[in-house]
Design a protein around this motif. Structure first.
Motif, PDB file in Angstrom:
ATOM      1  N   ALA A  40       1.618  24.999 -13.704  1.00  0.00           N
ATOM      2  CA  ALA A  40       0.592  26.013 -13.446  1.00  0.00           C
ATOM      3  C   ALA A  40      -0.709  25.379 -12.953  1.00  0.00           C
ATOM      4  N   ASP A  41      -0.620  24.651 -11.840  1.00  0.00           N
ATOM      5  CA  ASP A  41      -1.775  23.942 -11.272  1.00  0.00           C
ATOM      6  C   ASP A  41      -1.741  24.071  -9.750  1.00  0.00           C
ATOM      7  N   PRO A  42      -2.215  25.214  -9.227  1.00  0.00           N
ATOM      8  CA  PRO A  42      -2.126  25.425  -7.781  1.00  0.00           C
ATOM      9  C   PRO A  42      -2.826  24.342  -6.965  1.00  0.00           C
ATOM     10  N   GLU A  43      -3.963  23.853  -7.447  1.00  0.00           N
ATOM     11  CA  GLU A  43      -4.676  22.804  -6.712  1.00  0.00           C
ATOM     12  C   GLU A  43      -3.850  21.511  -6.680  1.00  0.00           C
ATOM     13  N   GLY A  44      -3.186  21.210  -7.780  1.00  0.00           N
ATOM     14  CA  GLY A  44      -2.311  20.039  -7.829  1.00  0.00           C
ATOM     15  C   GLY A  44      -1.169  20.166  -6.824  1.00  0.00           C
ATOM     16  N   TRP A  45      -0.600  21.360  -6.735  1.00  0.00           N
ATOM     17  CA  TRP A  45       0.475  21.594  -5.769  1.00  0.00           C
ATOM     18  C   TRP A  45      -0.029  21.437  -4.342  1.00  0.00           C
ATOM     19  N   ARG A  46      -1.277  21.899  -4.089  1.00  0.00           N
ATOM     20  CA  ARG A  46      -1.847  21.742  -2.741  1.00  0.00           C
ATOM     21  C   ARG A  46      -2.053  20.262  -2.411  1.00  0.00           C
ATOM     22  N   ARG A  47      -2.538  19.491  -3.383  1.00  0.00           N
ATOM     23  CA  ARG A  47      -2.712  18.044  -3.164  1.00  0.00           C
ATOM     24  C   ARG A  47      -1.370  17.378  -2.894  1.00  0.00           C
TER      25      ARG A  47
ATOM     26  N   ALA B 134       1.348  18.815  -1.678  1.00  0.00           N
ATOM     27  CA  ALA B 134       1.819  19.247  -0.352  1.00  0.00           C
ATOM     28  C   ALA B 134       1.143  18.418   0.735  1.00  0.00           C
ATOM     29  N   HIS B 135      -0.159  18.219   0.606  1.00  0.00           N
ATOM     30  CA  HIS B 135      -0.887  17.420   1.603  1.00  0.00           C
ATOM     31  C   HIS B 135      -0.347  15.986   1.631  1.00  0.00           C
ATOM     32  N   ALA B 136      -0.137  15.416   0.455  1.00  0.00           N
ATOM     33  CA  ALA B 136       0.381  14.044   0.382  1.00  0.00           C
ATOM     34  C   ALA B 136       1.748  13.945   1.054  1.00  0.00           C
TER      35      ALA B 136
ATOM     36  N   ARG C  34       0.839  -1.200   0.000  1.00  0.00           N
ATOM     37  CA  ARG C  34       0.000   0.000   0.000  1.00  0.00           C
ATOM     38  C   ARG C  34       0.878   1.255   0.000  1.00  0.00           C
ATOM     39  N   GLN C  35       1.925   1.247   0.800  1.00  0.00           N
ATOM     40  CA  GLN C  35       2.848   2.390   0.865  1.00  0.00           C
ATOM     41  C   GLN C  35       3.514   2.611  -0.495  1.00  0.00           C
ATOM     42  N   LYS C  36       3.903   1.517  -1.152  1.00  0.00           N
ATOM     43  CA  LYS C  36       4.518   1.620  -2.480  1.00  0.00           C
ATOM     44  C   LYS C  36       3.543   2.239  -3.477  1.00  0.00           C
ATOM     45  N   MET C  37       2.274   1.816  -3.413  1.00  0.00           N
ATOM     46  CA  MET C  37       1.266   2.335  -4.324  1.00  0.00           C
ATOM     47  C   MET C  37       1.061   3.838  -4.073  1.00  0.00           C
ATOM     48  N   ILE C  38       0.982   4.230  -2.816  1.00  0.00           N
ATOM     49  CA  ILE C  38       0.784   5.634  -2.469  1.00  0.00           C
ATOM     50  C   ILE C  38       1.963   6.466  -2.957  1.00  0.00           C
ATOM     51  N   ARG C  39       3.170   5.992  -2.704  1.00  0.00           N
ATOM     52  CA  ARG C  39       4.367   6.724  -3.156  1.00  0.00           C
ATOM     53  C   ARG C  39       4.383   6.855  -4.675  1.00  0.00           C
ATOM     54  N   SER C  40       3.966   5.804  -5.362  1.00  0.00           N
ATOM     55  CA  SER C  40       3.914   5.832  -6.820  1.00  0.00           C
ATOM     56  C   SER C  40       2.931   6.905  -7.296  1.00  0.00           C
ATOM     57  N   MET C  41       1.769   6.995  -6.650  1.00  0.00           N
ATOM     58  CA  MET C  41       0.780   8.006  -7.015  1.00  0.00           C
ATOM     59  C   MET C  41       1.321   9.406  -6.757  1.00  0.00           C
ATOM     60  N   VAL C  42       2.000   9.592  -5.631  1.00  0.00           N
ATOM     61  CA  VAL C  42       2.576  10.897  -5.295  1.00  0.00           C
ATOM     62  C   VAL C  42       3.665  11.264  -6.310  1.00  0.00           C
ATOM     63  N   GLU C  43       4.489  10.300  -6.673  1.00  0.00           N
ATOM     64  CA  GLU C  43       5.552  10.556  -7.653  1.00  0.00           C
ATOM     65  C   GLU C  43       4.972  10.929  -9.018  1.00  0.00           C
ATOM     66  N   ARG C  44       3.869  10.268  -9.412  1.00  0.00           N
ATOM     67  CA  ARG C  44       3.236  10.597 -10.692  1.00  0.00           C
ATOM     68  C   ARG C  44       2.702  12.031 -10.668  1.00  0.00           C
ATOM     69  N   LEU C  45       2.066  12.418  -9.562  1.00  0.00           N
ATOM     70  CA  LEU C  45       1.560  13.784  -9.439  1.00  0.00           C
ATOM     71  C   LEU C  45       2.720  14.779  -9.487  1.00  0.00           C
TER      72      LEU C  45
ATOM     73  N   LYS D 167       9.534  18.735   1.575  1.00  0.00           N
ATOM     74  CA  LYS D 167       8.919  18.674   0.242  1.00  0.00           C
ATOM     75  C   LYS D 167       7.534  19.309   0.270  1.00  0.00           C
ATOM     76  N   ALA D 168       6.796  19.127   1.365  1.00  0.00           N
ATOM     77  CA  ALA D 168       5.468  19.721   1.495  1.00  0.00           C
ATOM     78  C   ALA D 168       5.555  21.242   1.451  1.00  0.00           C
ATOM     79  N   THR D 169       6.530  21.801   2.145  1.00  0.00           N
ATOM     80  CA  THR D 169       6.707  23.253   2.171  1.00  0.00           C
ATOM     81  C   THR D 169       7.010  23.785   0.773  1.00  0.00           C
TER      82      THR D 169
END
Length: 66
Positions: free
Chosen positions: A33-40, A42-44, A13-24, A53-55
């Motif tokens: 130019a996607d402020p909402e994407g950057w906010r997502r 940062a939250h991740a 599960r952790q690997k899958m989550i990291r993979s999704m974060v890396e893709r984003l 990295k969040a900062t």
């Protein structure tokens, strides 16, 4: 992908989550130019305990909001 997450081991599960974060992160690098994407992102990173990295992602969200 998410439906099968409940059947995964914590490591899988952790690997899958990291993979999704890396893709984003990769998508935002190509098209920043996607402020909402950057906010997502940062939250991740915060959830993953990667506060530095969040900062950086939060700063990007602010920069691209203007």
């Amino acid at each position: 992908e998410l439906e099968s997450a409940s059947q995964m081991s914590p490591v899988q599960r952790q690997k899958m989550i990291r993979s999704m974060v890396e893709r984003l992160a990769g998508r935002l690098e190509k098209d920043p130019a996607d402020p909402e994407g950057w906010r997502r992102l940062a939250h991740a990173y915060r959830v993953l305990g990667e506060s530095e990295k969040a900062t950086i992602a939060e700063r990007q969200a602010i920069a691209f909001s203007n």
